[in-house]
Each structure stands twice: as C-alpha cells, then as structure tokens.
Write a protein that holds these residues in place. Structure first.
Motif, PDB file in Angstrom:
ATOM      1  N   LEU A 174      -8.990  11.449   5.598  1.00  0.00           N
ATOM      2  CA  LEU A 174      -8.556  10.618   4.480  1.00  0.00           C
ATOM      3  C   LEU A 174      -7.052  10.447   4.499  1.00  0.00           C
ATOM      4  N   HIS A 175      -6.605   9.228   4.608  1.00  0.00           N
ATOM      5  CA  HIS A 175      -5.182   8.959   4.621  1.00  0.00           C
ATOM      6  C   HIS A 175      -4.698   8.541   3.236  1.00  0.00           C
ATOM      7  N   ALA A 176      -3.394   8.377   3.132  1.00  0.00           N
ATOM      8  CA  ALA A 176      -2.790   8.138   1.828  1.00  0.00           C
ATOM      9  C   ALA A 176      -3.408   6.952   1.096  1.00  0.00           C
ATOM     10  N   ARG A 177      -3.578   5.839   1.803  1.00  0.00           N
ATOM     11  CA  ARG A 177      -4.033   4.633   1.129  1.00  0.00           C
ATOM     12  C   ARG A 177      -5.459   4.782   0.604  1.00  0.00           C
ATOM     13  N   PHE A 224       1.931  20.676   2.937  1.00  0.00           N
ATOM     14  CA  PHE A 224       1.718  19.541   3.835  1.00  0.00           C
ATOM     15  C   PHE A 224       2.426  19.750   5.171  1.00  0.00           C
ATOM     16  N   ARG A 242       3.433  13.169   5.197  1.00  0.00           N
ATOM     17  CA  ARG A 242       3.265  12.823   3.784  1.00  0.00           C
ATOM     18  C   ARG A 242       4.137  13.707   2.888  1.00  0.00           C
ATOM     19  N   ASP A 255      -9.877   0.222   6.732  1.00  0.00           N
ATOM     20  CA  ASP A 255      -9.010   1.282   7.255  1.00  0.00           C
ATOM     21  C   ASP A 255      -8.236   0.779   8.461  1.00  0.00           C
ATOM     22  N   SER A 269     -15.926   8.088   7.941  1.00  0.00           N
ATOM     23  CA  SER A 269     -15.748   7.647   9.319  1.00  0.00           C
ATOM     24  C   SER A 269     -14.379   7.041   9.540  1.00  0.00           C
ATOM     25  N   ALA A 292     -13.684  -2.603  12.766  1.00  0.00           N
ATOM     26  CA  ALA A 292     -13.675  -1.301  12.105  1.00  0.00           C
ATOM     27  C   ALA A 292     -15.044  -0.656  12.212  1.00  0.00           C
ATOM     28  N   TYR A 294       0.157  13.034  10.844  1.00  0.00           N
ATOM     29  CA  TYR A 294       0.226  12.018   9.797  1.00  0.00           C
ATOM     30  C   TYR A 294       0.348  12.689   8.434  1.00  0.00           C
ATOM     31  N   LEU A 295      -0.488  13.707   8.210  1.00  0.00           N
ATOM     32  CA  LEU A 295      -0.449  14.386   6.915  1.00  0.00           C
ATOM     33  C   LEU A 295       0.845  15.174   6.746  1.00  0.00           C
ATOM     34  N   LEU A 352      -5.819  14.539  -0.366  1.00  0.00           N
ATOM     35  CA  LEU A 352      -5.101  14.608   0.908  1.00  0.00           C
ATOM     36  C   LEU A 352      -5.151  16.015   1.512  1.00  0.00           C
ATOM     37  N   GLN A 362     -13.201   2.199   3.785  1.00  0.00           N
ATOM     38  CA  GLN A 362     -13.525   2.521   5.169  1.00  0.00           C
ATOM     39  C   GLN A 362     -13.502   1.274   6.031  1.00  0.00           C
ATOM     40  N   GLN A 363     -13.889   0.142   5.405  1.00  0.00           N
ATOM     41  CA  GLN A 363     -13.905  -1.076   6.204  1.00  0.00           C
ATOM     42  C   GLN A 363     -12.521  -1.619   6.448  1.00  0.00           C
ATOM     43  N   ASP A 405       0.821  -1.209   0.000  1.00  0.00           N
ATOM     44  CA  ASP A 405       0.000   0.000   0.000  1.00  0.00           C
ATOM     45  C   ASP A 405       0.857   1.262   0.000  1.00  0.00           C
ATOM     46  N   GLU A 427       0.561   6.351  -7.125  1.00  0.00           N
ATOM     47  CA  GLU A 427      -0.557   7.241  -7.418  1.00  0.00           C
ATOM     48  C   GLU A 427      -0.075   8.693  -7.462  1.00  0.00           C
ATOM     49  N   ARG A 454     -15.573   1.771  15.131  1.00  0.00           N
ATOM     50  CA  ARG A 454     -15.006   3.120  15.018  1.00  0.00           C
ATOM     51  C   ARG A 454     -14.743   3.761  16.374  1.00  0.00           C
ATOM     52  N   ALA A 470       0.552   3.951  -3.004  1.00  0.00           N
ATOM     53  CA  ALA A 470       0.239   5.371  -2.808  1.00  0.00           C
ATOM     54  C   ALA A 470       1.294   6.243  -3.502  1.00  0.00           C
ATOM     55  N   ASP A 479     -15.266  11.591  11.250  1.00  0.00           N
ATOM     56  CA  ASP A 479     -16.731  11.659  11.260  1.00  0.00           C
ATOM     57  C   ASP A 479     -17.269  12.890  10.538  1.00  0.00           C
ATOM     58  N   ASP A 531      -2.481  17.860  11.290  1.00  0.00           N
ATOM     59  CA  ASP A 531      -2.418  16.422  11.499  1.00  0.00           C
ATOM     60  C   ASP A 531      -0.987  15.923  11.272  1.00  0.00           C
ATOM     61  N   ALA A 556      -5.544   7.216  -2.294  1.00  0.00           N
ATOM     62  CA  ALA A 556      -5.036   6.629  -3.531  1.00  0.00           C
ATOM     63  C   ALA A 556      -6.114   5.771  -4.190  1.00  0.00           C
ATOM     64  N   ARG A 566     -10.562   7.049  10.832  1.00  0.00           N
ATOM     65  CA  ARG A 566     -10.175   7.561  12.136  1.00  0.00           C
ATOM     66  C   ARG A 566      -9.577   8.960  12.080  1.00  0.00           C
ATOM     67  N   SER A 567      -8.900   9.266  11.024  1.00  0.00           N
ATOM     68  CA  SER A 567      -8.303  10.593  10.991  1.00  0.00           C
ATOM     69  C   SER A 567      -8.431  11.161   9.594  1.00  0.00           C
TER      70      SER A 567
END
Lengths: 588, 99
Positions: B24-27, A117, A128, B98, B19, A345, A124-125, B61, B95-96, A73, A80, A348, A77, B68, A122, B30, B21-22
């Motif tokens: 939209l992440h990279a994966r 960025f 990136r 994630d 939903s 998941a 995490y971002l 991104l 989402q599932q 993954d 992409e 949540r 990414a 949420d 965040d 993409a 967790r944080s």
C-alpha cells in the motif's frame, strides 16, 4: 565580499537577489511543562492547527495548474496525514500525559513515527518519513499562526531541508524569487517543477541550515551553483549586471526563434517540439519549432474509460490542422512502466519496464490499437501526419503494423471516410536490440526517432524509478555514444532521417555531440527551443565533428564530459551556464 | 470485483487480495483512509502480523504489506456492511489506477 559563499547544484537556471526565509523553523523545541489546567487549551490549539493546515492544503490543491495535475495526489496524501486521527490522538495523549505544549508533542510524536518509517525495508516507505516530517513542521507553523502557506513573502528566497511540490504551489505566482535546499537532485519532482515554473533553484547546499540566517539578504546564482550570504555592494553590482546579461540572453534567444538552427559551416539541424496535448499549441506557435517531432498520445488514455475513435480523431485532427503544412509525428500509445493504464494494470507485471509496453501492448490489444490507428489515418487527411511506433525490437513489429494499416485503409475506403494513404511510418530506437539491427530496421522504417531517456536506461540497465542507481544515468557513457554513432551512420547510409527526442535534445553538451554525430533533427519541450536554436547557431560544424570523433575514442565518461565542457566553455564563455543542463557536468 | 463479507465474532470481515506492485502506497492509503472516515463503524485492517486502523493513513502505511498479499477488513458498528461495500469499491478503483 559576501559573509559566506555556499556551493550547490543548479537545477533550474537563473539569478535571484532577495531575502532568505526558511520554510520551516527547524530549531529544536524547548521543553516546557504546563499546568494540567492548560492541557485542554493545548489540545484545542492542536485541533485548530490541523484544521487550518488541511484548509491550506485545500487551497493549494485549487492552485495546482492543469499541466501539473500529477502533483495533486502528493498534496492530497499530505493533507490526509495532517488530519490523521491516530496521529492526532497520539499527540493529544502526549500533551495530557507529559503536560507539555502542543508544539513539543507534535515534534516528539512526529519524530517517533518518522523513525519507524526510516527503519522500513521498502525504500519507498522509508522516503515517506520526509512527508510526515514536512507535515509535522507545518503543523507547528500553523500552531503559531505563521504558516508560510498562508503568508507568502513577496520577493523571498525560500530555504529548506527539502521542498515538496505543495510548497511551490502554495505561493502566489511571482512571489517566490528562488529556492535553495539541502537535499534533492536534478531529477526530483521539485527540480522538474522549478524548471517549469522558471524559478532559479539550487539543491544540495549542504551547509545551508548551519550557515545561513533567517531574514538575511542573499544572492542565488543558479547558473554557476553559488549562494552568497549577506553580499556587499560589489557583489550586488556584479550580480545585477549578470542578471541583466542573463535576461538579455533570454530575450536574444527568443528574438531569434524564427531563424533556422544553422551552424557555421552550414549544417542545419531541424528543431522540433514535443507536445502531448492540444492545449500546448499556443506554446508551440511561440517557440519557433519547425514541426512537432513527438506528439505523445497517452494523455487521452489516462481516464476512467478508453477514448473513442471519434474523440481521438478530434484531438489529432485539431493538432494536424493547426500546424499544417508543418509535420506532426504522432507516437502511438506508449503506456510505460511508470504510467500504467487500466488494461495494463490488470496484468500486474513483476517488471513492467521489460514487460508488455509500447508496441507490444498495442499489438496484444488490437481493439485499442485499431481505434487509435484509424483516428490517426483519418487525421492524416487534415494535415501533415507521420506515425511513430514505440519500443520496437524487431522488423516483424514494423511489418505487422504496416499490414494492419493497409487493412484499416481498405476499411476506411469502403466506408467512404477520408484518410491519408501515404502516412510515413517511423520506429523508435530505444532498445539495445533496435540499435543492433538498425540496418534491418532502416529497410522497414521511413524515419528513426531516438528516445534517449529509455535508450540510456536500457543500455546501462538502470531503473529510472530507483534513485540508488540514478548516478549511472550518463549520456556520455561510451556505450551510449557508440550506440548513437551506429544509429546515425546506418541511417545516413540508408537515407533514413533521424530525430532525437529525449532529454538529451535540450542538454547543451549532448546537443553539441549530437550535432557532431550528424543528427538531422532534435525535438524538445517548447520552452527549451529558443535556447537550442541559439546554441546550434553558435556551433561550428567541423569543430563538432572533431569533438564527436574525440569523444568516440574515449572509454572514460568523465574524460568525455570534460572534453565537451571545455570545448563549449571556450566557444560560449560566460554564456555557457545560461543553458539548462539536465545532466551532471564537470565542476558540479 | 465482488468480495465475500462474512459474519465473525469480531464483526463483519472481508478478505481482499492486495495486488498493488509494492503493497500500500501513500496515494491508495490516503484514499482508503478517506473512505473509512465516512463511516461510524470501527474499521481495522488485519495484515500478516499487524493490525491497522483503516481511518488512519499513517497506520495503513505502517502495515508492511507485500505485493500480492491478502488483508482482511474488519468492521464493527451500525454501518459496518455499508462501510465494507464502500471500501470494496474504493479498493478496486485504487488498484486499477495504481501507478
């Protein structure tokens, strides 16, 4: 004398001698105006570079070994990004408006996006930005037709600001001798990857880009944490010798794998292996482990649909039968905060590390749990099987599972399906609650297994995914040492066997301490086992006891680390750096 | 999960609760970009304040979503409806998984 010696942190041990090659050309791009007629040519070159880079990433994806599939993954990414229509359009526009070469346009646009960025809230971002920068640098290489991904240099030492998993997997196996980087730490993806591919690696070499030159001969000492630039004959002679000593040490460790791990003074520590897939069985067979101390069962659940009881039975019985009469300890589903499964998941949770995980999850979803327990009981009939429950915080959880096991045994009996009636049931000691009530748990458990990674995290209140608090991850913290002592003492009094199965089990410093505290068994990934057994055979039981006592009295983690380090350095001499330490040690 | 698709003056709109967790992440970003690129239609994602091109992972991104939050996918073109249904399936999948 070498031209210069730079310091770094070894994250994958070994010594390599080779030629230094920078992964990317990080020099500033010259600004050079082009004729308007050349704009189209530059834009086409950009397009070709993007296609070439995507193609290179696709090939990389094909090279990702099965056991490292989680990195797919990350690479996907990056691919992409390499063909992102908005990014490419912005670069094309920049070429057309400013009349500059594609190389400069890539540099400017990528820097601009990175800056955005870096300003994000965040964390995490923010990180990136590194991905975007890495893709930009590789696009520039592709533009010049010199993309490193397509031209692996045999025998090279890779130098970079930072490396991503893709940079490792781009290379043909054996073509990469060592890796040195400016950024990175011992727990980064790349460090873990380097260890599993056995590539000597130094991180945190701060002066690397300023001091080292492309194409110069170097020695990477990823045992003591040194990078020697342009070494002379004497350096080379010394390191060739050291490299040989290391290789001989490795051979020595491997030739002794069938011998028991017994200290002088006659204390025997059972050394077992952590496995998570029947595919690991050959590695288990070679490494000299005396059993499987921890079989992680999550793998089968990381799929689109839940596994059937039959599929699980096939997996478990295959492992049990293969290693019989040795024992395999199956840990029931421990879907954790960082490895969510589908049903979880859906919950949540705000804070999954403190949420419905481990045994809590299994007891909440009895249909999933019953299927797994039935498969495990049935596998018990094919070999020597024990069950281990994760995330235990109270005796009630143990009792509920015992009751459930009785019920399932009756069910299997009625169906006439073969099963094992006397499967030992153990509890993971990985929460502060379990440590404090381990006397009560001893009455409910046939054995204890200490999950040191989670125990350290929960005791010291650190989130493993938060790199800002990674520095607190210290097994020599007095709270951790005292918790270990309490568990081992209680277990010994009650006649309950204790296994340690986290990263501590393979760390030479922690292993010495655990031996002194009286651990019965340790369990680690197969590749660590020869060295673990070799180390224990060189320890002295009473000296370990004495050391454990000193460390227990110390309230200062730094002083404790120094004590253990000094003791081991005296005992092992030049051999100490040969062992892979997963935690910070003095002098690093 | 079924999402409502509405006709608006700007094209077909589909509102989706995010939903993860944080944001939209990279994966997942993409995966969404890959899916969006399969369609001819112009597809945009409307966040709280910004708009992103659904075919650009980088753009997605930078859409600084919060956990949420809800976003709207807006598609304009011949295959707008197919694009939105395709993206709905894709969103459910990411989402599932994630994690």
């Amino acid at each position: 004398m070498a031209r210069a010696v730079l310091a770094g942190t070894p994250v994958s041990p070994g010594i390599a001698i080779g030629t230094l090659h920078f992964l990317h050309d990080t020099r500033r791009v010259r600004r050079q105006r082009i004729h308007p007629r050349e704009v189209a040519r530059e834009q086409e070159a950009l397009c070709r570079a993007s296609v070439a880079l995507c193609h290179a990433f696709e090939q990389t994806l094909d090279n990702v070994p099965q056991e490292l599939a989680e990195y797919r993954d990350v690479i996907g990414a990056q691919m992409e990004l390499a063909r992102d229509p908005k990014l490419l359009a912005a670069i094309r526009d920049y070429i057309a408006e400013r009349h500059v070469r594609a190389e400069l346009a890539i540099d400017r646009i990528v820097e601009d996006r990175c800056a955005k960025f870096r300003k994000m809230e965040d964390p995490y971002l923010r990180d990136r930005a590194q991905d975007i920068r890495a893709v930009g640098l590789r696009l520039r290489e592709c533009l010049k037709g010199s993309d490193a991904g397509r031209n692996p240099d045999v025998g090279s030492v890779l130098a970079a600001e930072d490396v991503s998993p893709a940079d490792f997997m781009d290379r043909r196996p054996g073509s990469l001798r060592a890796v040195v980087t400016v950024e990175g730490g011992p727990t980064s993806h790349s460090a873990i990857l380097a260890r599993s591919l056995r590539i000597p690696t130094l991180v945190g070499v701060a002066e690397l880009t300023d001091a080292a030159c492309e194409g110069e001969p170097v020695i990477v000492d990823a045992l003591e944490g040194r990078l020697l630039l342009d070494p002379d004959e004497m350096d080379l002679a010394r390191y060739v010798e050291r490299q040989e000593a290391y290789q001989q040490w490795e051979v020595h460790c491997w030739t002794g794998v069938r011998l028991p791990a017994e200290t002088t003074g006659g204390r025997v520590v059972a050394v077992e292996a952590n496995l998570e897939n029947p595919r690991d069985l050959p590695a288990f067979g070679e490494c000299g482990a005396e059993g499987i101390g921890l079989y992680r069962t999550e793998f089968a659940y990381f799929r689109e649909r839940l596994p059937s009881e039959e599929e699980l039975y096939l997996e478990y019985s295959k492992v049990a039968a293969a290693i019989s009469p040795a024992q395999v300890v199956f840990r029931t589903l421990d879907s954790g905060a960082d490895k969510l499964i589908r049903a979880q998941a859906a919950l949540r949770e705000q804070n999954p590390a403190l949420g419905l995980r481990g045994i809590r999850f299994s007891l909440r979803y009895p249909d999933i749990f019953r299927g797994q327990l039935r498969a495990l009981l049935r596998a018990g009939a094919t070999g020597n099987v024990a069950l281990l429950l994760p995330m235990i915080t109270g005796i009630d959880e143990m009792r509920q599972v015992r009751a459930l096991l009785m019920e399932l045994q009756d069910e299997l009996e009625a169906e006439g399906v073969p099963y094992a009636a006397d499967v030992p049931l153990g509890g993971m000691i990985e929460t502060p609650a379990a440590v404090l009530i381990c006397d009560a748990l001893a009455g409910e458990c046939d054995f204890f297994s200490i999950g040191t990674n989670d125990l350290v995290h929960y005791l010291l209140s650190i989130d493993r995914t938060n790199r800002h608090v990674g520095y607190l991850n210290d097994p020599m913290h007095p709270a951790v040492v005292r918790a270990l002592k309490q568990i081992m003492d209680t277990a010994r009094d009650r006649g309950v066997r204790v296994t340690v199965c986290g990263e501590l089990a393979s760390d030479p410093y922690a292993l010495t301490l655990l031996t002194g505290l009286g651990v019965d068994a340790v369990s680690a990934a197969p590749r660590f086992i020869p060295a673990i057994k070799h180390l224990i055979r060189q320890l002295d039981a009473s000296s370990c006891d004495d050391l454990a006592e000193c460390v227990l009295k110390s309230a200062d983690a730094g002083a404790s680390r120094r004590m253990v380090h000094d003791r081991l350095a005296r005992q092992l001499g030049d051999e100490l750096p040969f062992f892979t330490a997963s935690f910070r040690t003095p002098g690093q | 999960m079924e999402y409502d698709i509405k006709q608006t003056p700007d094209g077909l709109a589909m509102s989706v609760p995010l939903s993860m967790r944080s944001g939209l992440h990279a994966r997942p970003a993409a995966k969404i970009a890959q899916e969006a690129q399969r369609y001819e239609s112009d597809i945009r994602i409307l966040g709280a304040e910004e708009t992103a091109d659904a075919k650009s992972m980088l753009d997605i991104l930078t859409l600084d979503t919060t956990p949420d939050a809800s976003v709207t996918f807006l598609a304009q073109g011949e295959d707008a409806r197919q694009a939105l249904s395709g993206l709905a399936v894709c969103l459910d999948a990411v989402q599932q998984s994630d994690g």
